[in-house]
Design a protein around this motif. Structure first.
Motif, short mmCIF file in Angstrom:
data_model
loop_
_atom_site.label_atom_id
_atom_site.label_comp_id
_atom_site.label_asym_id
_atom_site.label_seq_id
_atom_site.Cartn_x
_atom_site.Cartn_y
_atom_site.Cartn_z
N GLU A 16 0.85 -1.19 0.00
CA GLU A 16 0.00 0.00 0.00
C GLU A 16 0.88 1.24 0.00
N LEU A 17 0.81 1.98 -1.09
CA LEU A 17 1.52 3.25 -1.22
C LEU A 17 0.49 4.33 -1.52
N PRO A 18 0.58 5.48 -0.85
CA PRO A 18 -0.38 6.54 -1.15
C PRO A 18 -0.17 7.09 -2.55
N ASN A 60 5.30 9.50 -0.94
CA ASN A 60 6.00 8.97 0.24
C ASN A 60 6.99 7.87 -0.10
N LEU A 61 7.71 8.03 -1.20
CA LEU A 61 8.69 7.04 -1.60
C LEU A 61 10.03 7.31 -0.93
N PRO A 62 10.78 6.26 -0.62
CA PRO A 62 12.10 6.45 0.01
C PRO A 62 13.12 6.96 -1.00
N GLN A 63 14.28 7.27 -0.51
CA GLN A 63 15.42 7.68 -1.32
C GLN A 63 15.25 9.11 -1.81
N VAL A 64 15.50 9.35 -3.07
CA VAL A 64 15.56 10.71 -3.61
C VAL A 64 14.19 11.26 -3.98
N TYR A 65 13.19 10.43 -4.11
CA TYR A 65 11.88 10.89 -4.55
C TYR A 65 10.98 11.20 -3.36
N LEU A 66 10.31 12.32 -3.41
CA LEU A 66 9.20 12.55 -2.49
C LEU A 66 7.94 11.97 -3.10
N HIS A 67 7.86 12.06 -4.42
CA HIS A 67 6.77 11.42 -5.16
C HIS A 67 7.26 11.14 -6.57
N LEU A 68 6.61 10.20 -7.19
CA LEU A 68 6.98 9.79 -8.55
C LEU A 68 5.77 9.99 -9.45
N PRO A 69 5.80 11.02 -10.31
CA PRO A 69 4.69 11.21 -11.23
C PRO A 69 4.85 10.33 -12.47
N VAL A 70 3.79 9.63 -12.84
CA VAL A 70 3.81 8.80 -14.05
C VAL A 70 2.49 8.96 -14.79
N LYS A 71 2.55 8.90 -16.11
CA LYS A 71 1.33 8.88 -16.90
C LYS A 71 0.77 7.47 -16.82
#
Length: 122
Positions: A16-18, A60-71
């Motif tokens: 579960e990822l927001p 809320n992803l770990p590492q360098v991303y705060l969020h990952l936008p994808v189409k």
């Protein structure tokens, strides 16, 4: 007995990822129920019409991303479900125009989650 062969191109994991869905119809929050480098199974409120294509932000992803936008492209919807007083819909999406780096990031995240889960299963 016929054995069905898995057709997915990428390993999938229940997690579960927001997420946020942003489209011309509006913006709504939800969560993944499972994810792969190629797409996700998502639960979101039923209050918004989900178009065929939209922007999905995995947060809320770990590492360098705060969020990952994808189409994303809506592949299927199982209609509406009810849990307590909440009504929601569950949808399957395929990631479109995703960079190799972002696809590799999701694959690495899946591998990391799987290895952490294996350490706690004795």
């Amino acid at each position: 007995m016929k054995i069905l062969k898995e057709k997915r191109r990428f390993p999938r994991i229940d997690v579960e990822l927001p997420i946020f869905i942003d489209s011309t119809c509006g913006c709504t929050a939800g969560k993944t129920l499972n994810i792969s480098a190629g797409g996700a199974f998502i639960r979101c409120p039923d209050s918004m019409t989900i178009p065929e294509r939209f922007l999905l932000a995995i947060t809320n992803l770990p590492q360098v991303y705060l969020h990952l936008p994808v189409k994303a492209e809506l592949i299927w919807s199982n209609g509406y479900e009810k849990e307590g007083n909440s009504v929601f819909r569950e949808i399957g999406v395929e990631f479109k125009d995703i960079s190799d780096a972002d696809r590799e990031f999701i694959s690495a995240l899946i591998s990391c989650i799987q290895s952490r889960r294996k350490r706690f299963i004795l």
